[in-house]
Design an enzyme around this catalytic site. Structure first.
Site, short mmCIF file in Angstrom:
data_model
loop_
_atom_site.label_atom_id
_atom_site.label_comp_id
_atom_site.label_asym_id
_atom_site.label_seq_id
_atom_site.Cartn_x
_atom_site.Cartn_y
_atom_site.Cartn_z
N LYS A 1 -10.82 -2.35 11.76
CA LYS A 1 -9.62 -1.91 12.48
C LYS A 1 -9.60 -2.49 13.91
O LYS A 1 -8.56 -2.92 14.40
CB LYS A 1 -9.53 -0.37 12.52
CG LYS A 1 -9.15 0.25 11.19
CD LYS A 1 -7.75 -0.19 10.75
CE LYS A 1 -7.34 0.35 9.40
NZ LYS A 1 -6.08 -0.21 8.89
N GLY B 1 0.84 -1.20 0.00
CA GLY B 1 0.00 0.00 0.00
C GLY B 1 0.87 1.24 0.00
O GLY B 1 0.52 2.27 0.58
N TYR C 1 -15.18 0.13 8.42
CA TYR C 1 -13.75 0.44 8.56
C TYR C 1 -13.33 0.31 10.03
O TYR C 1 -12.33 -0.35 10.36
CB TYR C 1 -13.52 1.86 8.04
CG TYR C 1 -12.12 2.39 8.20
CD1 TYR C 1 -11.05 1.82 7.54
CD2 TYR C 1 -11.89 3.51 9.00
CE1 TYR C 1 -9.77 2.35 7.67
CE2 TYR C 1 -10.62 4.04 9.13
CZ TYR C 1 -9.56 3.45 8.47
OH TYR C 1 -8.31 3.97 8.60
N ASP D 1 2.27 -1.73 -4.34
CA ASP D 1 0.88 -1.25 -4.32
C ASP D 1 0.17 -1.94 -5.48
O ASP D 1 0.82 -2.41 -6.42
CB ASP D 1 0.85 0.27 -4.50
CG ASP D 1 -0.48 0.88 -4.01
OD1 ASP D 1 -0.49 1.45 -2.92
OD2 ASP D 1 -1.49 0.74 -4.73
N ILE D 2 -1.15 -1.95 -5.41
CA ILE D 2 -1.92 -2.55 -6.50
C ILE D 2 -1.85 -1.68 -7.76
O ILE D 2 -2.07 -2.14 -8.87
CB ILE D 2 -3.39 -2.79 -6.05
CG1 ILE D 2 -4.12 -3.75 -6.98
CG2 ILE D 2 -4.15 -1.48 -5.92
CD1 ILE D 2 -5.38 -4.33 -6.40
N GLY E 1 -0.42 4.91 -1.10
CA GLY E 1 -1.45 5.64 -0.36
C GLY E 1 -0.89 6.85 0.38
O GLY E 1 0.29 7.17 0.29
N GLN E 2 -1.79 7.52 1.10
CA GLN E 2 -1.40 8.78 1.74
C GLN E 2 -0.24 8.60 2.71
O GLN E 2 0.70 9.39 2.72
CB GLN E 2 -2.61 9.38 2.47
CG GLN E 2 -2.37 10.81 2.95
CD GLN E 2 -3.39 11.30 3.95
OE1 GLN E 2 -4.21 10.53 4.46
NE2 GLN E 2 -3.35 12.59 4.25
N1 SER Z 1 -8.57 9.33 8.11
C1 SER Z 1 -9.35 8.13 8.30
C2 SER Z 1 -10.68 8.25 7.69
O1 SER Z 1 -11.20 9.34 7.68
C3 SER Z 1 -9.47 7.81 9.75
O2 SER Z 1 -8.65 6.77 10.04
O3 SER Z 1 -11.22 7.28 7.28
#
Ligand code: SER
Length: 314
Positions: free
Chosen positions: A148, A10, A144, A36-37, A13-14
Site C-alpha cells: 500500500k 474488485g 500488505y 471481479d475475478i 469485495g467488501q
Molecule cells: N481492514 C484492513 C485489514 O485489516 C486494513 O486495511 O487488512
C-alpha cells in the site's frame, strides 16, 4: 460535460459491492461496469453490467476499457493484511502488478480519474499510535502495508510525472452489513455482530484492549465519492488521505452490542493477527482530509451498532 463511464475492479469485495451500488445511483446503472475475478456477488447479480475479469490480466482489462469507453477506474482488487502474510510474494504481485497496469493504462487511454484504496496498514510500530498524522514515520511491517505504501508513492509519481488524476484514502477497518470482509485484521468487528445475533457470543482473535481505527461503510463510501467528486485543486495530497471516524477495542464494541443484547458474551483468543494489529495506529489524525475536501464522519460506535444490528436482524 462528457458522460463518465466507470469500471470497478474488485467489485465483489467488501468495499466494491457497496461502492458499485452507490456509483450506479449517481452515474446510472449502465455507466458503471462491475468486475471481479469471481462470479457476481448476490447483491450485484443480474442488476447491471458485470464482467468476470482478473485484475492481473492487462490485455483483458485494456480490451474492456476500449470496448466500453471507460473514463474512470476504481481498482479495489487486493489481498488484505492477514491473507497477505500467508503468501507475501503473491500479495505483492497481485497488489502491485494490478496497480501499475491500471496506472499505465490510465495514462495511455487518457482516463479522467483513477481511484485506488490505501490503508492504515502503511503505518508500523515506529509510528506514533495516537492521532497518527498524515505525514509521519512510515515503516510498514506487513506485505500488505508495504504494497500500500509503495502504491501510494506510485500514485503520486504518476500524478507528478504524467498529470494523472489519481486519488486515494487510507481506510481504517471497515464495518459493513451488506458485503462481507475478507482476510483483514479488522474483520473481527464485522464477525462480532453476526455471531452476537446468531449465537449470543463471540471469541475475538484480537485481545480485549486492542484499539484500532474503524469506520462504518456508509461513511467510507460517502467519503470515497466525495473525494472523487472534489475539484482537482482541492486535492493537495496525491499520496492517500488519512480518514478517521472512531477508535475502539473488542471490549468496547462488545459493550456497545450488550446495550441491545444484554446476554451477549465475548471471550478472547488472540492469534497471528494480534501482532499485525499491534503494529498499527490506534487512532488517526485526518485533519488534512477535513481541511482539503471537507471530510466529516457521521457514525460513531453506538450509532453503527444500532444500524448493524437493525439490518442484520433483517
Ligand atoms: N481492514 C484492513 C485489514 O485489516 C486494513 O486495511 O487488512
Amino acid at each position: 460535460m462528457k458522460q463518465e463511464k466507470v469500471l470497478i475492479m474488485g467489485a465483489g469485495g467488501q468495499i466494491g459491492v457497496e461502492l458499485t451500488m452507490a456509483l450506479r445511483a449517481i452515474y446510472g446503472e449502465a455507466n458503471v461496469i462491475a468486475s471481479d475475478i469471481r462470479e457476481a456477488h448476490p447483491l450485484l447479480a443480474g442488476k447491471g453490467p458485470y464482467v468476470v475479469l482478473n485484475a492481473m490480466d492487462a490485455n483483458a482489462t485494456l480490451e474492456l476499457v476500449k470496448k466500453e469507453g471507460i473514463t474512470q477506474i476504481y481498482l479495489l482488487a487486493a489481498l488484505l493484511s492477514a491473507t497477505g502474510e500467508k503468501d507475501p510474494k503473491r500479495a505483492w504481485d497481485i497488489n502491485m502488478q494490478s496497480l501499475l497496469q491500471v496506472l499505465d493504462m490510465a495514462v495511455q487511454e487518457k482516463l479522467t480519474k483513477v481511484y485506488w484504496p490505501s490503508s492504515i496498514a502503511v503505518f508500523g510500530s515506529t509510528t506514533a499510535k495516537q492521532d497518527t498524522p498524515q505525514k509521519t514515520i512510515v515503516e510498514p511491517r506487513t506485505v500488505y502495508g508495504i504494497s500500500k505504501y509503495a502504491g501510494e508513492l506510485w500514485c503520486q509519481y504518476y500524478n507528478q510525472r504524467w498529470g494523472l488524476d489519481v486519488r486515494s484514502i487510507r481506510y481504517p477497518g471497515l464495518i459493513s452489513w451488506k458485503s462481507e470482509p475478507g482476510g483483514g485484521t479488522t474483520d473481527y468487528a464485522v464477525e462480532i455482530y453476526h455471531e452476537a445475533l446468531k449465537h449470543g457470543k463471540y471469541t475475538s482473535f484480537l485481545s480485549e484492549h486492542t484499539y484500532l481505527p474503524m469506520m462504518y461503510m456508509d461513511d467510507a463510501i460517502r467519503g470515497t465519492i466525495e473525494l472523487m467528486e472534489a475539484s482537482a485543486e482541492k486535492i493537495q495530497s496525491r499520496m492517500a488521505y488519512n480518514l478517521s471516524a472512531m477508535s475502539f477495542s473488542p471490549k468496547e464494541i462488545a459493550a456497545s452490542i450488550q446495550k441491545h443484547i444484554p446476554s451477549f458474551e465475548i471471550s478472547y483468543a488472540p492469534d497471528f493477527r494480534q501482532q499485525i494489529a499491534d503494529g498499527w495506529p490506534q487512532s488517526i489524525d485526518d485533519s488534512a482530509a477535513r481541511a482539503d475536501w471537507g471530510w466529516q464522519h457521521r457514525f460513531d460506535l453506538d450509532k453503527m451498532t444500532a444500524d448493524m444490528l437493525h439490518h442484520l436482524k433483517g
